[in-house]
Each structure stands twice: as structure tokens, then as C-alpha cells.
Design an enzyme around this catalytic site. Structure first.
Site, PDB file in Angstrom:
ATOM      1  N   ILE A   1      42.090 100.413 -78.791  1.00 38.38           N
ATOM      2  CA  ILE A   1      43.358  99.683 -78.794  1.00 38.38           C
ATOM      3  C   ILE A   1      44.374 100.452 -77.956  1.00 38.38           C
ATOM      4  O   ILE A   1      44.593 101.639 -78.181  1.00 38.38           O
ATOM      5  CB  ILE A   1      43.904  99.531 -80.235  1.00 38.38           C
ATOM      6  N   CYS A   2      44.999  99.766 -77.015  1.00 37.64           N
ATOM      7  CA  CYS A   2      46.073 100.369 -76.231  1.00 37.64           C
ATOM      8  C   CYS A   2      47.390 100.038 -76.934  1.00 37.64           C
ATOM      9  O   CYS A   2      47.929  98.936 -76.791  1.00 37.64           O
ATOM     10  CB  CYS A   2      46.064  99.829 -74.803  1.00 37.64           C
ATOM     11  N   LEU A   3      47.866 100.983 -77.725  1.00 39.89           N
ATOM     12  CA  LEU A   3      49.090 100.803 -78.507  1.00 39.89           C
ATOM     13  C   LEU A   3      49.777 102.166 -78.571  1.00 39.89           C
ATOM     14  O   LEU A   3      49.186 103.135 -79.073  1.00 39.89           O
ATOM     15  CB  LEU A   3      48.740 100.288 -79.907  1.00 39.89           C
TER      16      LEU A   3
ATOM     17  N   CYS B   1      48.096 101.695 -68.476  1.00 43.27           N
ATOM     18  CA  CYS B   1      48.708 100.427 -68.831  1.00 43.27           C
ATOM     19  C   CYS B   1      49.958 100.346 -67.969  1.00 43.27           C
ATOM     20  O   CYS B   1      50.942 101.012 -68.255  1.00 43.27           O
ATOM     21  CB  CYS B   1      49.095 100.393 -70.295  1.00 43.27           C
TER      22      CYS B   1
END
Length: 172
Positions: free
Chosen positions: A85-87, A165
């Protein structure tokens, strides 16, 4: 002690659509599975997912490792098919003031705000080349919209990779 308190809080007052998988904590308090159901009125309504939380001995000063696991990984622009997860709160924006419940709420919110089910553009490459631990990925965050791409650079003669990102596509 903090982990014990959070475990009890998650058992007694879980975020909506989430429940602690009790079997996951029988052998170790440092690895939890949280069962999650997509929120009503969203693209993920009725879908079931599992989140894996792994805690180091430095928790809460060090963020937990969090990823989707199991049979159903959500198709989402910030979720790779391997469950990563890109968070930002899972890495550089982590604070000891955050908790498992706040991470769960952030992930529910991320899924609920999704307008189109799709994988990150570099999903195939990332999944083939990344470390199994998503915390080892060097993410770059920029703006509200994220595009994921891999950047190769030379550093002391060694090739290194950064998964980025970025708010817009740029040639680097």
C-alpha cells in the site's frame, strides 16, 4: 503495553467494517490480521479483504508493516497486486500518536474515495522487483494524485531503485 492496549481497543471497538481475526493473535501479539469489508455505497461494497499488521519491538516509535494479504487484494491505484500500500502514514508521515485504528480508518477512507478500480501503472514491474517488506520501499509522495513509477539512479557506482508516487509524469 501499548500494543496490548491497541489490541483490546480493536477487539472491543473496531472501526466500522473491520474485525480482528482472533486466530491471528493466538501465537504472537506482534502479527495481526484484520478482516475488512468494503464500505457501503463505495466501489468496494460487500467485498472482503484482509490487512496484515506486523509490529517491531520499536512500535509505536516505528510504524507497523501493513499490507493487504489473502485471496482478495483490492484493485486500487495505491494498492499493488502483492498487497503493498502506498500510503504516507505507513512510512514517512508515521507518528507514535497514530494507532492501528487510525491506520485502519485511513485505509478505509482511501478505498472509499476511489473513483475507478485500477492498479498502479507500474504494478507488474514493482511486484517483480520489490522487497517483500513494503517498508523497505522508498516512496515519494507528491500532491493528492499519485502515479507510481520506478526511478533508477547511480549511487556510489551501485544501481538503486526508488518507487515513486509523483503528482505528474516527469522524465528523470
Amino acid at each position: 503495553k501499548r500494543l496490548q492496549k491497541e489490541l483490546l481497543a480493536l477487539q472491543n471497538d473496531p472501526p466500522p467494517g473491520m474485525t480482528l481475526n482472533e486466530k491471528s493473535v493466538q501465537n504472537s501479539i506482534t502479527q495481526w490480521i484484520v478482516d475488512m469489508e468494503g464500505a457501503p455505497g463505495t466501489l468496494y461494497e460487500g467485498e472482503k479483504f484482509q490487512l496484515l499488521f506486523k509490529f517491531s519491538s520499536r512500535y509505536p516509535f516505528d510504524s507497523p508493516q501493513v499490507m493487504f494479504t489473502g485471496e482478495n487484494i483490492p484493485v486500487h491505484p495505491h494498492v499493488y497486486s502483492n498487497g503493498h500500500i502506498c500510503l504516507s502514514i505507513l512510512t514517512e508521515d508515521w507518528s507514535p500518536a497514530l494507532s492501528v485504528q487510525s491506520v485502519c480508518l485511513s485505509i478505509i477512507s482511501m478505498l472509499s474515495s476511489c473513483k475507478e478500480k485500477r492498479r498502479p501503472p507500474d504494478n507488474s514491474f514493482y511486484v517483480r522487483t520489490c522487497n517483500k517488506n513494503p517498508k523497505k520501499t522508498k516512496w515519494w509522495y507528491h500532491g493528492k494524485q499519485f502515479y507510481f513509477r520506478m526511478i533508477t539512479f547511480q549511487y556510489f557506482g551501485l544501481k538503486d531503485y526508488i518507487y515513486a508516487c509523483l503528482g505528474k509524469r516527469e522524465n528523470i
